[in-house]
Design an enzyme around this catalytic site. Sequence first.
Site, PDB file in Angstrom:
ATOM      1  CB  CYS A 178       3.648   6.160   8.842  1.00  0.00           C
ATOM      2  SG  CYS A 178       2.373   5.189   9.684  1.00  0.00           S
TER       3      CYS A 178
ATOM      4  CG  HIS B 204       1.813   4.991   4.403  1.00  0.00           C
ATOM      5  ND1 HIS B 204       0.848   4.005   4.354  1.00  0.00           N
ATOM      6  CD2 HIS B 204       2.107   5.154   5.714  1.00  0.00           C
ATOM      7  CE1 HIS B 204       0.591   3.579   5.573  1.00  0.00           C
ATOM      8  NE2 HIS B 204       1.331   4.270   6.421  1.00  0.00           N
TER       9      HIS B 204
ATOM     10  NE  ARG C 114       1.142  -1.673   4.997  1.00  0.00           N
ATOM     11  CZ  ARG C 114      -0.121  -1.312   4.813  1.00  0.00           C
ATOM     12  NH1 ARG C 114      -0.875  -1.969   3.946  1.00  0.00           N
ATOM     13  NH2 ARG C 114      -0.635  -0.298   5.494  1.00  0.00           N
TER      14      ARG C 114
ATOM     15  CB  CYS D  81      -1.950   6.191   6.606  1.00  0.00           C
ATOM     16  SG  CYS D  81      -1.315   6.463   8.281  1.00  0.00           S
TER      17      CYS D  81
END
Length: 221
Positions: A42, A98, A46, A101
Amino acid sequence: MTDYNQVFENNKRWVASKLSSDAEFFQKMADSQQPNYLYIGCSDSRVPANEIMGLDAGEVFVHRNIANLVPNTDLNVMAVINYAVQHLGVKHIIVCGHYNCGGVKAAMQPLDLGLLNPWLRNIRDVYRLHMDELNAIQDEHERYNRLVELNVQEQCINVIKTAVVQRQYLEKGFPTVHGWVYDLKNGFLKDLNIDFEGILHEIQKIYDLTGSGLMQKDNNQ
């Protein structure tokens, strides 16, 4: 937030730190790349790809987009997969989502999101495929997390559907496709233990693009 000009000062310190431990670091990087891993993740800021894997520059070939999707109509991700497999010879392809998301969460909302609609429709399609399982989860946060995992699973299947992956695996025994989820709250990676060989065999009944006759053999059995 870091000031724009500070980025260049940070860069100078980073260069100095690399050279202090290896005077030829950048020359080695400039010569060639031979990564074992293709990471499809993604775009979320982060989730730093090689850092969460504990790997250095040159060890991971990276492609990122919103919600780590692998649509077969997206020439960007298809070109990355082709180059990584055919020219770099990567041994492993990782699709990494993750938890928390934003792209997956947006796809769960009954909202018109304009330009994002056709992109997020890929995630809505994942929800449709697994609707019974997801709707049975009463807790919304848990349902959200499970959709993150199922999205990774379906994108792994999309990778396995590609001709270059099928052909390379048939000829050389690699790459293997893996599905991971990164937990922002603790930094740990979760391996979803995707059954690569099982999925490959199953989808080749329809998606055999190798010319090996596997699809015909299965239909004749």
